[in-house]
Motif scaffolding. Sequence first.
Motif, PDB file in Angstrom:
ATOM      1  N   THR A 108       1.682  -1.659   0.280  1.00  0.00           N
ATOM      2  CA  THR A 108       0.299  -0.312  -0.135  1.00  0.00           C
ATOM      3  C   THR A 108       1.263   0.879   0.082  1.00  0.00           C
ATOM      4  O   THR A 108       1.563   1.321   0.683  1.00  0.00           O
ATOM      5  N   CYS A 109       0.489   2.403  -0.743  1.00  0.00           N
ATOM      6  CA  CYS A 109       1.404   3.490  -0.813  1.00  0.00           C
ATOM      7  C   CYS A 109       1.827   4.295   0.644  1.00  0.00           C
ATOM      8  O   CYS A 109       2.973   4.393   0.989  1.00  0.00           O
ATOM      9  N   PRO A 110       0.672   4.042   1.441  1.00  0.00           N
ATOM     10  CA  PRO A 110       1.190   4.204   2.833  1.00  0.00           C
ATOM     11  C   PRO A 110       2.357   3.567   3.408  1.00  0.00           C
ATOM     12  O   PRO A 110       3.314   4.071   4.508  1.00  0.00           O
ATOM     13  N   LEU A 111       2.849   2.432   3.638  1.00  0.00           N
ATOM     14  CA  LEU A 111       3.259   1.760   4.041  1.00  0.00           C
ATOM     15  C   LEU A 111       4.959   1.401   3.189  1.00  0.00           C
ATOM     16  O   LEU A 111       5.798   1.253   3.460  1.00  0.00           O
ATOM     17  N   GLY A 207       2.135   2.156  12.346  1.00  0.00           N
ATOM     18  CA  GLY A 207       0.881   1.174  13.295  1.00  0.00           C
ATOM     19  C   GLY A 207       1.316   0.461  13.934  1.00  0.00           C
ATOM     20  O   GLY A 207       0.799   0.399  15.109  1.00  0.00           O
ATOM     21  N   THR A 208       1.630  -0.949  13.497  1.00  0.00           N
ATOM     22  CA  THR A 208       2.718  -2.394  14.109  1.00  0.00           C
ATOM     23  C   THR A 208       3.778  -2.376  14.005  1.00  0.00           C
ATOM     24  O   THR A 208       3.985  -2.617  12.701  1.00  0.00           O
ATOM     25  N   VAL A 209       4.124  -2.725  14.883  1.00  0.00           N
ATOM     26  CA  VAL A 209       5.591  -3.625  15.150  1.00  0.00           C
ATOM     27  C   VAL A 209       6.022  -3.989  15.983  1.00  0.00           C
ATOM     28  O   VAL A 209       5.559  -4.074  17.158  1.00  0.00           O
ATOM     29  N   LEU A 210       6.360  -5.033  15.238  1.00  0.00           N
ATOM     30  CA  LEU A 210       6.376  -6.625  15.828  1.00  0.00           C
ATOM     31  C   LEU A 210       7.706  -6.967  16.258  1.00  0.00           C
ATOM     32  O   LEU A 210       8.794  -7.253  14.319  1.00  0.00           O
ATOM     33  N   GLY A 211       8.461  -7.627  17.034  1.00  0.00           N
ATOM     34  CA  GLY A 211       9.399  -8.070  16.666  1.00  0.00           C
ATOM     35  C   GLY A 211       9.947  -8.881  18.197  1.00  0.00           C
ATOM     36  O   GLY A 211       8.984 -10.431  18.275  1.00  0.00           O
ATOM     37  N   PRO A 212      10.846  -9.974  18.060  1.00  0.00           N
ATOM     38  CA  PRO A 212      11.757 -10.830  18.610  1.00  0.00           C
ATOM     39  C   PRO A 212      10.746 -10.489  20.085  1.00  0.00           C
ATOM     40  O   PRO A 212      10.837 -12.302  20.462  1.00  0.00           O
ATOM     41  N   PHE A 222      11.747  -8.480  11.752  1.00  0.00           N
ATOM     42  CA  PHE A 222      10.695  -7.334  12.204  1.00  0.00           C
ATOM     43  C   PHE A 222       9.332  -7.137  11.037  1.00  0.00           C
ATOM     44  O   PHE A 222       9.551  -7.792   9.852  1.00  0.00           O
ATOM     45  N   HIS A 223       8.238  -7.258  11.534  1.00  0.00           N
ATOM     46  CA  HIS A 223       7.231  -6.849  11.048  1.00  0.00           C
ATOM     47  C   HIS A 223       6.568  -5.501  10.786  1.00  0.00           C
ATOM     48  O   HIS A 223       6.343  -5.375  11.998  1.00  0.00           O
ATOM     49  N   PHE A 224       6.717  -5.425   9.943  1.00  0.00           N
ATOM     50  CA  PHE A 224       5.653  -3.927   9.984  1.00  0.00           C
ATOM     51  C   PHE A 224       4.659  -3.750   9.400  1.00  0.00           C
ATOM     52  O   PHE A 224       4.124  -4.054   8.016  1.00  0.00           O
ATOM     53  N   ASP A 225       3.670  -2.674   9.908  1.00  0.00           N
ATOM     54  CA  ASP A 225       2.638  -2.153   8.734  1.00  0.00           C
ATOM     55  C   ASP A 225       2.082  -1.276   9.331  1.00  0.00           C
ATOM     56  O   ASP A 225       1.575  -0.663  10.399  1.00  0.00           O
ATOM     57  N   SER A 227      -1.494  -0.777  10.385  1.00  0.00           N
ATOM     58  CA  SER A 227      -2.973  -1.159  10.758  1.00  0.00           C
ATOM     59  C   SER A 227      -2.533  -0.768  12.561  1.00  0.00           C
ATOM     60  O   SER A 227      -1.082  -0.909  12.656  1.00  0.00           O
ATOM     61  N   GLY A 228      -3.747  -0.243  13.143  1.00  0.00           N
ATOM     62  CA  GLY A 228      -3.016  -0.464  14.767  1.00  0.00           C
ATOM     63  C   GLY A 228      -3.159   1.648  14.724  1.00  0.00           C
ATOM     64  O   GLY A 228      -3.386   2.181  14.024  1.00  0.00           O
ATOM     65  N   ASN A 229      -2.476   1.493  15.934  1.00  0.00           N
ATOM     66  CA  ASN A 229      -2.311   3.166  16.846  1.00  0.00           C
ATOM     67  C   ASN A 229      -0.787   3.056  17.379  1.00  0.00           C
ATOM     68  O   ASN A 229      -1.318   2.846  18.720  1.00  0.00           O
ATOM     69  N   GLY A 230      -0.162   2.925  16.978  1.00  0.00           N
ATOM     70  CA  GLY A 230       1.779   3.262  17.446  1.00  0.00           C
ATOM     71  C   GLY A 230       2.210   1.621  18.457  1.00  0.00           C
ATOM     72  O   GLY A 230       2.432   1.249  19.693  1.00  0.00           O
ATOM     73  N   TYR A 231       1.218   0.492  18.163  1.00  0.00           N
ATOM     74  CA  TYR A 231       1.364  -0.694  18.501  1.00  0.00           C
ATOM     75  C   TYR A 231       2.698  -1.237  18.734  1.00  0.00           C
ATOM     76  O   TYR A 231       2.764  -2.055  17.695  1.00  0.00           O
ATOM     77  N   CYS A 232       3.421  -1.045  19.509  1.00  0.00           N
ATOM     78  CA  CYS A 232       4.562  -1.805  19.500  1.00  0.00           C
ATOM     79  C   CYS A 232       5.579  -2.456  20.252  1.00  0.00           C
ATOM     80  O   CYS A 232       5.535  -2.359  21.679  1.00  0.00           O
ATOM     81  N   ARG A 233       6.097  -3.480  19.807  1.00  0.00           N
ATOM     82  CA  ARG A 233       5.949  -4.970  20.641  1.00  0.00           C
ATOM     83  C   ARG A 233       7.578  -5.916  19.774  1.00  0.00           C
ATOM     84  O   ARG A 233       7.294  -5.886  18.861  1.00  0.00           O
TER      85      ARG A 233
END
Length: 233
Positions: A108-111, A207-212, A222-225, A227-233
Motif C-alpha cells: 500500500t502506498c502509505p506503507l 501503526g504496528t511493529v512486532l519483533g523477536p 520485524f513485522h511492520f504494518d 494498521s493499529g495506532n502505535g502498537y510496538c512490541r
Amino acid sequence: MFFAPLLKPRTLIAAAAALTLSACFGAPDVMKKGSGNRTTAAKPARPQAAAAPSFTSAEAQQCAFDLKQAGVRFTPLPDQDHGGGCSSIDSVKLLDVGVPVSGLGPMTCPLARNFAAWAQYAVKPAARRYFGTEVVKIETFGTYSCRNIYGGRSGRLSQHAYSNAIDVSGFVLADGRRVLLSGGWRGDVASQDFLRALHKSACRRFGTVLGPDYNAAHHDHFHFDMSGNGYCR
C-alpha cells in the motif's frame, strides 16, 4: 520529518499529483504472491477479478505525490481483488528507496512511503553509527501474501493479505557482514544496538511493529504494518 512541508494548498497538490501520476501509470511490474522465502500453507487457486484503476482518491494521489517528491522510484499498480478477502488497493511496487531491498511485492502506498523513509533515515545512519560502514541491502520475507495471521488455517486475515505489511529479516553491510534478526537480536553488542535502534525508529513510523521479543513467530524478523495506532512490541 521525512517530507518537506508542502507550501501549496492541498487542492492544488492533489491536482499536481494527478498530473504527475498520469505519467507514471503504465504496464505494472508482475505482482508476485507469497512472502519471499518463507513458506505458507498451500491455498487453492482463486479466480481474480479484472484489475481496476487505482489512486483515484485525493488521499491516494497525495501519497504517490509524496513518494515522488522524496525521490522514491516506484510503479503504481492497478487495484486487485484476489479473492478470499485478499486485495491490493492503491498499492505500488517499490523500485528504488536509496538502498536495494529484496523480496518486495505490492505495498500500500502509505506503507511504501513510511518504509522508504525508514530505510533512508533510520537504517542507513544506524549502519554508519554502529558498524562504521554502509548498508548495501535490506533483506525481507516479502509483503503481499493471502494468508491468515501467523500463516494459520483459521483466524483473521493478516495485514499481508491487504499488501499492508512487510517482514524485514536482515541487512547486508558494505564489508560483507550480514546482520540477521535470527542471530543478531541477541548477538554481539553492535548488532543488538543496531537492531534495537531500528525497532525503536520503526515504532515512530508504522501503526504496528512486532519483533523477536513479541513471540516465537517473530524470532527472525520485524513485522511492520500500517494498521493499529502505535502498537510496538
